[in-house]
Design an enzyme around this catalytic site. Structure first.
Site, PDB file in Angstrom:
ATOM      1  N   TRP A 159       2.734   7.995  -2.336  1.00  0.00           N
ATOM      2  CA  TRP A 159       4.162   8.184  -2.644  1.00  0.00           C
ATOM      3  C   TRP A 159       4.298   9.063  -3.884  1.00  0.00           C
ATOM      4  CZ3 TRP A 159       7.109   6.980  -6.959  1.00  0.00           C
ATOM      5  CH2 TRP A 159       8.498   6.959  -6.781  1.00  0.00           C
ATOM      6  N   ARG A 183     -11.588   2.122  -9.042  1.00  0.00           N
ATOM      7  CA  ARG A 183     -10.662   3.237  -9.304  1.00  0.00           C
ATOM      8  C   ARG A 183     -10.887   3.774 -10.723  1.00  0.00           C
ATOM      9  NH1 ARG A 183      -5.100   2.375  -6.073  1.00  0.00           N
ATOM     10  NH2 ARG A 183      -6.081   1.716  -4.155  1.00  0.00           N
ATOM     11  N   GLY A 228       0.075   5.347  -4.413  1.00  0.00           N
ATOM     12  CA  GLY A 228      -0.559   6.601  -4.834  1.00  0.00           C
ATOM     13  C   GLY A 228      -0.045   7.777  -4.029  1.00  0.00           C
ATOM     14  N   HIS A 262       2.686   3.237  -8.994  1.00  0.00           N
ATOM     15  CA  HIS A 262       2.522   1.793  -9.232  1.00  0.00           C
ATOM     16  C   HIS A 262       3.747   1.216  -9.955  1.00  0.00           C
ATOM     17  CE1 HIS A 262      -1.393   2.068  -7.570  1.00  0.00           C
ATOM     18  NE2 HIS A 262      -1.909   2.768  -8.562  1.00  0.00           N
ATOM     19  N   ASP A 298       0.830  -1.209   0.000  1.00  0.00           N
ATOM     20  CA  ASP A 298       0.000   0.000   0.000  1.00  0.00           C
ATOM     21  C   ASP A 298       0.863   1.256   0.000  1.00  0.00           C
ATOM     22  OD1 ASP A 298      -2.290   1.486   0.077  1.00  0.00           O
ATOM     23  OD2 ASP A 298      -2.634   1.223   2.225  1.00  0.00           O
ATOM     24  N   GLY A 299       0.327   2.315  -0.574  1.00  0.00           N
ATOM     25  CA  GLY A 299       0.990   3.622  -0.501  1.00  0.00           C
ATOM     26  C   GLY A 299       1.591   4.106  -1.812  1.00  0.00           C
ATOM     27  N   TRP A 358     -11.431  -2.281  -8.984  1.00  0.00           N
ATOM     28  CA  TRP A 358     -12.095  -1.889 -10.243  1.00  0.00           C
ATOM     29  C   TRP A 358     -12.785  -0.543 -10.083  1.00  0.00           C
ATOM     30  CZ3 TRP A 358     -10.655  -4.674 -14.252  1.00  0.00           C
ATOM     31  CH2 TRP A 358     -10.343  -6.023 -14.083  1.00  0.00           C
ATOM     32  N   LEU A 391      10.756 -20.987  -4.230  1.00  0.00           N
ATOM     33  CA  LEU A 391       9.722 -20.103  -3.675  1.00  0.00           C
ATOM     34  C   LEU A 391       8.415 -20.216  -4.452  1.00  0.00           C
ATOM     35  CD1 LEU A 391       8.958 -17.456  -1.925  1.00  0.00           C
ATOM     36  CD2 LEU A 391       9.600 -16.208  -3.984  1.00  0.00           C
ATOM     37  N   GLU A 435     -12.098  -4.925  -5.276  1.00  0.00           N
ATOM     38  CA  GLU A 435     -12.628  -3.565  -5.118  1.00  0.00           C
ATOM     39  C   GLU A 435     -11.859  -2.531  -5.942  1.00  0.00           C
ATOM     40  OE1 GLU A 435     -14.129  -6.164  -2.398  1.00  0.00           O
ATOM     41  OE2 GLU A 435     -12.036  -5.622  -2.253  1.00  0.00           O
TER      42      GLU A 435
HETATM   43  C1  FPP Z   1      -1.909   0.104  -3.288  1.00  0.00           C
HETATM   44  O1  FPP Z   1      -1.473   1.437  -3.267  1.00  0.00           O
HETATM   45  C2  FPP Z   1      -1.401  -0.548  -4.474  1.00  0.00           C
HETATM   46  C3  FPP Z   1      -2.167  -1.121  -5.452  1.00  0.00           C
HETATM   47  C4  FPP Z   1      -3.649  -1.135  -5.418  1.00  0.00           C
HETATM   48  C5  FPP Z   1      -1.577  -1.719  -6.640  1.00  0.00           C
HETATM   49  C6  FPP Z   1      -0.387  -2.548  -6.307  1.00  0.00           C
HETATM   50  C7  FPP Z   1       0.222  -2.966  -7.563  1.00  0.00           C
HETATM   51  C8  FPP Z   1       1.542  -2.992  -7.771  1.00  0.00           C
HETATM   52  C9  FPP Z   1       2.578  -2.623  -6.790  1.00  0.00           C
HETATM   53  C10 FPP Z   1       2.026  -3.519  -9.045  1.00  0.00           C
HETATM   54  C11 FPP Z   1       2.255  -4.977  -8.811  1.00  0.00           C
HETATM   55  C12 FPP Z   1       3.041  -5.493  -9.879  1.00  0.00           C
HETATM   56  C13 FPP Z   1       3.677  -6.648  -9.807  1.00  0.00           C
HETATM   57  C14 FPP Z   1       4.453  -7.027 -10.972  1.00  0.00           C
HETATM   58  C15 FPP Z   1       3.629  -7.532  -8.637  1.00  0.00           C
HETATM   59  P1  FPP Z   1      -2.549   2.584  -3.403  1.00  0.00           P
HETATM   60  O2  FPP Z   1      -2.718   2.925  -4.833  1.00  0.00           O
HETATM   61  O3  FPP Z   1      -3.811   2.182  -2.715  1.00  0.00           O
HETATM   62  O4  FPP Z   1      -1.838   3.752  -2.642  1.00  0.00           O
HETATM   63  P2  FPP Z   1      -2.562   4.901  -1.812  1.00  0.00           P
HETATM   64  O5  FPP Z   1      -3.251   4.217  -0.656  1.00  0.00           O
HETATM   65  O6  FPP Z   1      -1.422   5.767  -1.389  1.00  0.00           O
HETATM   66  O7  FPP Z   1      -3.512   5.584  -2.745  1.00  0.00           O
END
Ligand code: FPP
Length: 232
Positions: A17, A63, A15, A29, A12-13, A61, A123, A59
């Site tokens: 960041w 976004r 967005g 992302h 998480d985080g 979707w 793994l 959930e």
């Molecule tokens: C949450 O941060 C992150 C996601 C919903 C997407 C996570 C996806 C990736 C890291 C890409 C994965 C790719 C691979 C290859 C494994 P957020 O968008 O909710 O952040 P926020 O809470 O700051 O808005």
């Protein structure tokens, strides 16, 4: 020292960041996906047996379309290249979640990576895409109904054996970045007795050092699974 066998990661985080640096959320992302690769290498180095990554929830979707498209396109490009590179390190790749809503291309790339790694003994890397814990349980019940389950006599194992994670151990350690302290519908059944590691670090800033630290803190936890401790 006790080591977790199955580690879950709620990344998480991304967005926040990106916003903190005046970047588009999609850049967050992209940066987040890069860090995933470092953490996967470290999980192999630490001899973790199962690593589950929450990449896209049922959930998510909700976004904006361009963010959903961007996450899917990042996933596709990693499935095409980087994930395949892990196969050389013995990674057994698995996807969980409902694939019916995903594009044909994404589904093909997922099955291809799974097929190529099926015999690998290293793994187990589990990627959760269009995954929700509640949906996992609901789909398990539907599978049982299709098998004409005698629901009046349903057992714990019947449900468990029809979850997406049927062949995986339960989660020992759940790591969530960016300060939120919740499960957000990730592996709600499988993490019933998980230990938690919460950190303020936003996912793109997460490091292999902090990952090792989380693994080490797990070693200090006393797990009782509802029983009393051995000293009493
Ligand atoms: C949450 O941060 C992150 C996601 C919903 C997407 C996570 C996806 C990736 C890291 C890409 C994965 C790719 C691979 C290859 C494994 P957020 O968008 O909710 O952040 P926020 O809470 O700051 O808005």
């Amino acid at each position: 020292m006790n080591k977790p066998c199955h580690v879950g990661l709620i990344m998480d985080g991304n967005g926040r960041w990106a916003s903190n640096q005046n970047l588009n959320r999609n850049e967050g992302h992209k940066a987040g996906a890069k860090i995933c690769m470092d953490i996967i290498h470290e999980a192999i180095n630490l001899d973790i047996k199962v690593l589950s990554l929450f990449a896209f929830s049922t959930e998510n979707w909700l976004r904006p379309d361009d963010e959903v498209l961007s996450i899917m396109s990042i996933l596709n490009s990693y499935l095409e290249s980087e994930i395949l590179a892990f196969l050389k390190r013995g990674v057994h790749f698995r996807v969980i979640g409902d694939r019916s809503k995903l594009s044909t291309k994404t589904r093909f790339l997922m099955s291809n990576a799974e097929k190529l790694s099926i015999k690998n003994k290293g793994l187990k890397l589990v990627l959760a895409v269009n995954y929700g814990g509640q949906d996992d349980i609901l789909r398990s019940i539907k599978k049982l109904a299709e098998k004409n389950c005698d629901f009046k006599n349903i057992q714990f194992d019947d449900l468990q054996e029809n979850l997406d994670t049927t062949d995986l151990p339960t989660v020992d350690l759940m790591i969530r970045t960016s300060g939120e302290q919740r499960l957000s519908n990730f592996m709600i059944w499988q993490a019933a007795y998980a230990e938690y590691y919460f950190t303020q670090t936003q996912w793109p800033d997460f490091t292999v050092e902090e990952f090792s630290q989380a693994i080490n803190t797990f070693g200090q936890r006393e797990r009782r699974f509802g029983k009393i401790d051995n000293k009493s």
